[in-house]
Design a protein around this motif. Sequence first.
Motif, mmCIF file in Angstrom:
data_model
loop_
_atom_site.group_PDB
_atom_site.id
_atom_site.type_symbol
_atom_site.label_atom_id
_atom_site.label_comp_id
_atom_site.label_asym_id
_atom_site.label_seq_id
_atom_site.Cartn_x
_atom_site.Cartn_y
_atom_site.Cartn_z
ATOM 1 N N TYR A 179 4.356 -4.205 3.473
ATOM 2 C CA TYR A 179 5.274 -3.209 4.034
ATOM 3 C C TYR A 179 4.921 -2.917 5.492
ATOM 4 O O TYR A 179 5.806 -2.831 6.360
ATOM 5 C CB TYR A 179 5.202 -1.922 3.205
ATOM 6 C CG TYR A 179 6.143 -0.846 3.684
ATOM 7 C CD1 TYR A 179 7.518 -0.961 3.508
ATOM 8 C CD2 TYR A 179 5.647 0.304 4.317
ATOM 9 C CE1 TYR A 179 8.390 0.033 3.955
ATOM 10 C CE2 TYR A 179 6.501 1.298 4.771
ATOM 11 C CZ TYR A 179 7.869 1.149 4.581
ATOM 12 O OH TYR A 179 8.725 2.128 5.036
ATOM 13 N N PHE A 180 3.632 -2.807 5.770
ATOM 14 C CA PHE A 180 3.160 -2.543 7.135
ATOM 15 C C PHE A 180 3.518 -3.691 8.076
ATOM 16 O O PHE A 180 4.043 -3.484 9.175
ATOM 17 C CB PHE A 180 1.638 -2.328 7.102
ATOM 18 C CG PHE A 180 1.011 -2.174 8.464
ATOM 19 C CD1 PHE A 180 0.999 -0.937 9.105
ATOM 20 C CD2 PHE A 180 0.408 -3.259 9.091
ATOM 21 C CE1 PHE A 180 0.410 -0.791 10.354
ATOM 22 C CE2 PHE A 180 -0.177 -3.128 10.342
ATOM 23 C CZ PHE A 180 -0.170 -1.881 10.978
ATOM 24 N N TYR A 196 -2.378 -4.788 -1.021
ATOM 25 C CA TYR A 196 -1.604 -5.948 -0.554
ATOM 26 C C TYR A 196 -0.125 -5.591 -0.392
ATOM 27 O O TYR A 196 0.514 -6.005 0.587
ATOM 28 C CB TYR A 196 -1.751 -7.110 -1.529
ATOM 29 C CG TYR A 196 -1.083 -8.372 -1.047
ATOM 30 C CD1 TYR A 196 -1.586 -9.052 0.065
ATOM 31 C CD2 TYR A 196 0.042 -8.876 -1.675
ATOM 32 C CE1 TYR A 196 -0.975 -10.216 0.530
ATOM 33 C CE2 TYR A 196 0.661 -10.035 -1.220
ATOM 34 C CZ TYR A 196 0.147 -10.697 -0.116
ATOM 35 O OH TYR A 196 0.762 -11.836 0.345
ATOM 36 N N ILE A 197 0.412 -4.818 -1.327
ATOM 37 C CA ILE A 197 1.825 -4.410 -1.242
ATOM 38 C C ILE A 197 2.058 -3.566 0.013
ATOM 39 O O ILE A 197 3.039 -3.773 0.755
ATOM 40 C CB ILE A 197 2.245 -3.632 -2.507
ATOM 41 C CG1 ILE A 197 2.281 -4.581 -3.714
ATOM 42 C CG2 ILE A 197 3.613 -2.979 -2.311
ATOM 43 C CD1 ILE A 197 2.489 -3.889 -5.044
ATOM 44 N N MET A 221 5.589 -6.392 7.560
ATOM 45 C CA MET A 221 6.953 -6.934 7.534
ATOM 46 C C MET A 221 8.023 -5.895 7.883
ATOM 47 O O MET A 221 9.158 -6.261 8.194
ATOM 48 C CB MET A 221 7.259 -7.507 6.139
ATOM 49 C CG MET A 221 6.359 -8.649 5.723
ATOM 50 S SD MET A 221 6.710 -10.157 6.661
ATOM 51 C CE MET A 221 5.602 -11.305 5.819
ATOM 52 N N VAL A 222 7.671 -4.595 7.828
ATOM 53 C CA VAL A 222 8.684 -3.554 8.042
ATOM 54 C C VAL A 222 8.304 -2.630 9.204
ATOM 55 O O VAL A 222 8.895 -2.698 10.278
ATOM 56 C CB VAL A 222 8.904 -2.716 6.751
ATOM 57 C CG1 VAL A 222 9.994 -1.662 6.993
ATOM 58 C CG2 VAL A 222 9.307 -3.626 5.599
ATOM 59 N N THR A 223 7.290 -1.767 9.001
ATOM 60 C CA THR A 223 7.012 -0.722 9.999
ATOM 61 C C THR A 223 6.423 -1.271 11.295
ATOM 62 O O THR A 223 6.656 -0.718 12.373
ATOM 63 C CB THR A 223 6.058 0.340 9.426
ATOM 64 O OG1 THR A 223 4.788 -0.254 9.143
ATOM 65 C CG2 THR A 223 6.648 0.957 8.164
ATOM 66 N N HIS A 224 5.637 -2.373 11.225
ATOM 67 C CA HIS A 224 4.994 -2.933 12.411
ATOM 68 C C HIS A 224 5.331 -4.412 12.583
ATOM 69 O O HIS A 224 4.509 -5.201 13.065
ATOM 70 C CB HIS A 224 3.476 -2.740 12.352
ATOM 71 C CG HIS A 224 3.044 -1.325 12.530
ATOM 72 N ND1 HIS A 224 3.321 -0.342 11.603
ATOM 73 C CD2 HIS A 224 2.376 -0.718 13.550
ATOM 74 C CE1 HIS A 224 2.816 0.810 12.021
ATOM 75 N NE2 HIS A 224 2.254 0.616 13.200
ATOM 76 N N LYS A 225 6.539 -4.773 12.195
ATOM 77 C CA LYS A 225 6.965 -6.173 12.232
ATOM 78 C C LYS A 225 6.878 -6.757 13.646
ATOM 79 O O LYS A 225 6.289 -7.821 13.853
ATOM 80 C CB LYS A 225 8.398 -6.279 11.703
ATOM 81 C CG LYS A 225 8.968 -7.685 11.739
ATOM 82 C CD LYS A 225 10.393 -7.687 11.214
ATOM 83 C CE LYS A 225 10.989 -9.093 11.299
ATOM 84 N NZ LYS A 225 12.391 -9.112 10.812
ATOM 85 N N ASN A 226 7.456 -6.071 14.635
ATOM 86 C CA ASN A 226 7.459 -6.595 16.011
ATOM 87 C C ASN A 226 6.061 -6.574 16.623
ATOM 88 O O ASN A 226 5.692 -7.457 17.397
ATOM 89 C CB ASN A 226 8.409 -5.778 16.879
ATOM 90 C CG ASN A 226 9.853 -5.938 16.442
ATOM 91 O OD1 ASN A 226 10.186 -6.877 15.730
ATOM 92 N ND2 ASN A 226 10.704 -5.013 16.861
#
Length: 353
Positions: free
Chosen positions: A177-178, A172-173, A180-185
């Motif tokens: 990260y995936f 889940y963590i 909300m950060v690396t693949h947010k757009n």
Amino acid sequence: MKQKFFYGALIVSFLLSGVAHYTDMSSTVQFIISAIAIVFVAGFLGKATESVAHYAGQRLGGFLNATFGNAAELIISIFLIKEGLFDMVKASLTGAIIGNLLLVLGLSLFAGGLKYKEQKFNISLAGHNGTLMLMAVVALIIPAMFAGTKVITPKETDTLSLIVAGILIVAYIFWLYFSMVTHKNYLSDQEEMEPDHHEEPAWSKSKSVLFLVVATVMVALVSEWLVGTLHDFTTQFGFTELFLGAFIIAIVGNAAEHSAAVMMALKNKIGTSVEIAIGSSLQIALFVAPVLVFVSFLFGETMDFVFTTIELVAIGVAVIIAKSITQDGKTNWYEGLLLMLVYVILGVAFFLV
């Protein structure tokens, strides 16, 4: 006028719930008053998270709404674990998962579909959500299968439960990260990538955060008062722990998600509604349930990750139909109706157990 009524009802119901708890009122009266109070408190929590979402953006706002909406479920479950009511905890977790996937999502799609002929959201997000839901089902089935076939001892079952719980928390963590950060757009709807400036928020940023904290504390208090009435209430009316946990507690605990998800669907922000409903179910399965396993371990008696066949079938059915309906990234009112009808079928079946 409506806001004055809401805040008046919030304060009155909260105070009455406290009075009922600390006086000698009957358990039935205490349960009813506390259940009404937690609905208003959850509504307050929903308003606070929606206001915070204005400043944080719709995607993060949906996550915050799901997170703080699950605060009631988490807090209620911790008090139940403290009382040793592990079966009711598992039933309430089951109810929270199927309630979000079938009732909250179904009601959102239905309400939004009546206003808009078709609503669309990010199809990539739908695919990832479906995969994660299936992983959660697999993680629940494996401990039940090994414990049910008696190939491992109860102590080994507890060990397996703790390991599976730890793995799910890690998964889940990394998902956060995936996504909300690396693949947010990649996973965001174009119109929801920026904070919502089209409508004025209910409160300022600082007041929104303050009310979010206050609402969470109120949820914690009312949850404790509600849990204190459950044993006598179930005994008096003959409800099973399975039905009470899976439907009554779950519906009460999900009040914040109900109001916020439907509200967003009516504003044609179906992506946020899906994030609240499905994201909340994922959070329950991948984070809240595993955390409760570790909480029970800290209390001295580990709650294993072994759910009953009935609970597993209910979760599996909810996941399959929710994944089927959302995988194309498009929704309408009829699909919402189908989800709610499945929820009614499961509700009747659980009541008759």
